[in-house]
Design a protein around this motif. Structure first.
Motif, mmCIF file in Angstrom:
data_model
loop_
_atom_site.group_PDB
_atom_site.id
_atom_site.type_symbol
_atom_site.label_atom_id
_atom_site.label_comp_id
_atom_site.label_asym_id
_atom_site.label_seq_id
_atom_site.Cartn_x
_atom_site.Cartn_y
_atom_site.Cartn_z
ATOM 1 N N LYS A 71 0.733 -1.272 0.056
ATOM 2 C CA LYS A 71 -0.017 -0.145 0.398
ATOM 3 C C LYS A 71 0.488 1.323 0.032
ATOM 4 N N ALA A 72 0.837 2.103 -0.707
ATOM 5 C CA ALA A 72 0.958 3.433 -0.646
ATOM 6 C C ALA A 72 0.317 4.546 -0.190
ATOM 7 N N ALA A 73 1.119 5.389 0.260
ATOM 8 C CA ALA A 73 0.451 7.095 0.310
ATOM 9 C C ALA A 73 0.935 8.220 -0.829
ATOM 10 N N GLY A 76 -0.244 -2.033 -9.706
ATOM 11 C CA GLY A 76 -1.302 -2.786 -9.064
ATOM 12 C C GLY A 76 -1.669 -2.668 -6.973
ATOM 13 N N ILE A 77 -0.260 -1.286 -6.625
ATOM 14 C CA ILE A 77 -0.581 -1.436 -5.783
ATOM 15 C C ILE A 77 -1.622 0.528 -5.635
ATOM 16 N N ASP A 78 -2.269 -0.845 -4.156
ATOM 17 C CA ASP A 78 -4.021 0.265 -3.389
ATOM 18 C C ASP A 78 -3.086 2.139 -2.667
ATOM 19 N N VAL A 79 -3.486 2.970 -3.506
ATOM 20 C CA VAL A 79 -3.206 4.174 -2.757
ATOM 21 C C VAL A 79 -3.750 5.310 -1.692
ATOM 22 N N SER A 80 -2.856 5.482 -1.082
ATOM 23 C CA SER A 80 -4.327 6.769 -0.242
ATOM 24 C C SER A 80 -3.643 7.772 -0.368
ATOM 25 N N MET A 81 -4.510 8.997 -0.547
ATOM 26 C CA MET A 81 -4.041 10.571 -0.946
ATOM 27 C C MET A 81 -4.835 10.813 0.125
ATOM 28 N N TYR A 82 -4.001 12.305 0.234
ATOM 29 C CA TYR A 82 -4.030 13.616 0.887
ATOM 30 C C TYR A 82 -3.787 14.783 0.815
ATOM 31 N N ASP A 83 -4.809 15.076 0.073
ATOM 32 C CA ASP A 83 -4.475 17.130 -0.398
ATOM 33 C C ASP A 83 -5.480 17.223 -0.258
ATOM 34 N N PRO A 84 -5.420 18.476 0.573
ATOM 35 C CA PRO A 84 -6.270 19.564 0.863
ATOM 36 C C PRO A 84 -6.894 20.178 -0.581
ATOM 37 N N HIS A 85 -6.623 19.984 -1.110
ATOM 38 C CA HIS A 85 -6.479 21.090 -2.432
ATOM 39 C C HIS A 85 -8.763 20.403 -3.019
ATOM 40 N N PRO A 86 -9.365 21.359 -3.187
ATOM 41 C CA PRO A 86 -10.759 21.245 -2.931
ATOM 42 C C PRO A 86 -11.578 20.776 -4.302
ATOM 43 N N VAL A 140 -6.900 14.860 -9.806
ATOM 44 C CA VAL A 140 -5.695 13.218 -9.736
ATOM 45 C C VAL A 140 -5.905 12.361 -10.780
ATOM 46 N N GLY A 141 -7.896 12.325 -10.679
ATOM 47 C CA GLY A 141 -7.993 11.717 -12.231
ATOM 48 C C GLY A 141 -7.549 11.837 -12.862
ATOM 49 N N GLU A 142 -7.768 13.668 -13.199
ATOM 50 C CA GLU A 142 -7.586 13.261 -14.865
ATOM 51 C C GLU A 142 -5.992 13.008 -15.201
ATOM 52 N N VAL A 143 -5.008 13.357 -14.298
ATOM 53 C CA VAL A 143 -2.961 12.611 -14.061
ATOM 54 C C VAL A 143 -3.678 11.066 -14.364
ATOM 55 N N LEU A 144 -4.489 10.563 -13.751
ATOM 56 C CA LEU A 144 -4.782 9.133 -13.949
ATOM 57 C C LEU A 144 -5.399 8.810 -15.555
ATOM 58 N N THR A 153 -6.478 0.364 -5.833
ATOM 59 C CA THR A 153 -7.552 1.452 -5.462
ATOM 60 C C THR A 153 -6.883 2.594 -5.032
ATOM 61 N N LEU A 154 -7.742 3.076 -5.299
ATOM 62 C CA LEU A 154 -7.281 5.046 -5.417
ATOM 63 C C LEU A 154 -7.986 5.092 -3.753
ATOM 64 N N SER A 155 -7.574 5.799 -3.070
ATOM 65 C CA SER A 155 -8.920 6.484 -1.523
ATOM 66 C C SER A 155 -8.275 7.998 -1.834
#
Ligand code: NAI
Ligand SMILES: C[N+](C)(C)CC(=O)CC(=O)[O-]
Length: 496
Positions: free
Chosen positions: A6-8, A27-37, A43-47, A67-69
């Motif tokens: 798992k990556a953060a 294939g690695i699950d990613v948990s993302m923190y970014d306060p940008h509204p 991130v979706g567009e980059v992905l 999985t991205l959360s």
């Protein structure tokens, strides 16, 4: 830990978003923190662009996407992550604060990397309680395609951390280059900064405009650098006497006034406006995401070309791509196909890479053969003829192919191919492949092929072992109930 589970990602802008894409596509699950509204959209567009690029980059079987959360806090994001990548803006105090929070909440065994472009790891790790697991992991934009990550330890970083980071970077297709001593901006940005400074002077002094400067790079040494870097290129430029002659000939120029880069240009409003306007004139017709896609297509083309370099062994980034693909093949699970069903096997999903187009604007003919060849390879892996089998000295070679082109395959169109096994004996497999357009299942092309089992060392046909024959015979039996394709056995010029 031999792989990242798992990556953060803390910070999901240009770099954090693209790190997330690289992890997810490995294939690695990613948990993302970014306060940008708008972090989710960005991130979706980059992905989306990254997925498009990978669709063009490789036909090797990518693992199911991670999985991205999106987490509500740094603490939540880093829970259970074994690689945490900080990519917040380039400000020392901000990064220190964020790293302190990560440090307090992360699992003790987690690796913590920073994407900083130039801050010293010793300065960044100053307030951390467990600074030994912290290092700079400086990537290059776009992170999901460019495979370099500069690994730089600070005074308190342990050797094990850097070793582990290098090993894990390889599992996501990256080359972790270990920088021996920490300096600001490491190696890559030192070089880029020198070029950037000189470029700003050339614009300021009206020697050229931004487009001319970019043309000078992309039509010449930019291409050389992509495949050989600086020293290897200059070695060749020294002629038969090599590097020593090059240094003797061009060494004296270093004393001449060939550069202004030790002076810092004043980025005043006038210069900013000048560069901004020239850049708008040069590239303003394209949006940023559009430019990203063009850049990605070009990078994919370069990497694929380099994969064929050095007589097919792969060179530079192309060699890394080949190594990454070998890993993907080695880790590929069994294709999710029902080999006992009475229907052609769906073996391959591909997208028409822009570089596959011919002057008619559709997929050129030899790419059909490539897709059919890859379909046969997929069948072979399914029956146990995999890397290990081939290395052991046996394989199937294609001895005959008849392709029919029935429809157009346009650039970026999704295709899939199916295989019907027509007959099998101890040395031969007779197959009928079909390429379909994914959008409407329309048949685009068919190929009938004969594959011959060989003893590669002896260089002659040989019976396949029972372990392989039993699998392909079972498929052939299931397919025996299917009607024989109307085009099977056709020859060129034959009336329908
Ligand atoms: N843009 C580039 O070409 C490259 C940048 N880098 C480095 O990557 C890092 C990030 O740069 P970019 O992605 O370009 O910047 P960016 O401005 O695109 O993204 C930074 C992100 O961090 C978020 N952020 C701000 N404060 C935060 C916090 N407290 N916690 C979590 N997220 C926070 C922002 O909302 C933003 O989305 C910098 O250290 C930069 O030097 C490295 C290689 C290339
Ligand atoms: C401009 N930059 C210093 C942030 C660039 C990098 O750090 C690396 C890159 O991608 O060029």
């Amino acid at each position: 830990m031999t792989k990242i589970n798992k990556a953060a990602c803390v910070g999901g802008g240009v770099i954090g978003g693209a790190w997330a894409a690289r992890f997810l596509l490995a294939g690695i699950d990613v948990s993302m923190y970014d306060p940008h509204p708008e972090a989710t959209r960005i991130v979706g567009e980059v992905l989306a662009n990254a997925e498009r690029a990978y669709g063009m980059l490789t036909m090797a079987p990518l693992p199911p996407r991670g999985t991205l959360s999106f987490a509500k806090s740094i603490e939540e994001a880093v829970q259970d992550a074994d690689w945490i990548q900080e990519s917040v803006p380039e400000r020392l105090e901000l990064k220190r604060g964020v790293l302190t929070q990560i440090d307090a909440a992360a699992s003790p065994s987690a690796l913590i990397g920073s994407s900083t472009s130039g801050l010293m790891p010793t300065d960044l790790q100053r307030d951390m309680k467990h600074p030994e697991r912290f290092f700079v992991a400086h990537p290059y934009n776009p992170v999901y395609l460019l495979p370099l990550v500069e690994l730089v330890g600070g005074q308190k970083t342990s050797k094990e951390t850097i070793t582990k980071a290098k090993e894990l970077a390889a599992t996501i297709g990256m080359e972790g280059v270990v920088i021996a001593k920490e300096i600001e901006a490491f190696v890559g940005d030192r070089l880029l900064e020198a070029l950037w400074r000189e470029a700003l002077w050339l614009i300021q002094d009206d020697i050229c405009d931004t487009e001319t400067l970019d043309n000078v790079i992309r039509y010449s040494f930019g291409m050389r650098w992509a495949q050989m870097g600086l020293f290897e290129t200059y070695r060749i430029a020294g002629g038969e006497a090599g590097m020593r002659h090059f240094l003797a000939q061009f060494g004296p120029c270093l004393q001449w006034p060939w550069t202004k880069f030790t002076d810092v240009v004043d980025l005043d409003d006038a210069l900013v406006d000048k560069i901004g306007s020239q850049s708008d004139a040069q590239s303003g017709a394209y949006g940023i995401r559009e430019l990203e896609r063009i850049r990605d297509e070009n990078l994919v083309g370069i990497m694929q070309a380099l994969k064929g370099g050095n007589g097919g062994k792969g060179w530079g980034a192309g060699k890394l791509l080949a190594d990454f693909e070998s890993r993907l093949w080695a880790n590929a699970g069994k294709l999710p196909v029902d080999t006992g069903a009475a229907k052609p096997l769906r073996l391959l999903d591909v997208k028409v890479n822009p570089s596959w187009a011919d002057y008619n604007g559709h997929m050129t003919e030899f790419r059909y053969l490539q897709v059919f060849g890859d379909t046969s390879d997929a069948l072979l892996r399914l029956i146990g003829v995999d890397d290990a089998y081939v290395k052991d000295g046996h394989s199937y070679y294609t001895v005959e192919t008849h392709i029919r082109h029935l429809g157009e395959a346009k650039v970026n169109e999704a295709l899939y191919s199916t295989c019907q096994v027509l007959s099998v004996d101890e040395k031969r497999i007779h197959v009928f492949h079909t390429i379909h357009r994914a959008a409407d299942d329309e048949t685009i092309a068919t190929a009938e092929q004969m594959l011959l089992h060989v003893d590669a060392k002896a260089g002659k046909a040989a019976p396949a072992p029972e372990s392989v024959l039993s699998k392909v015979k079972a498929i052939a039996e299931a397919h025996a109930t299917l009607p024989k394709p109307e085009a099977a056995g056709r020859h060129v010029g034959q009336k329908k």
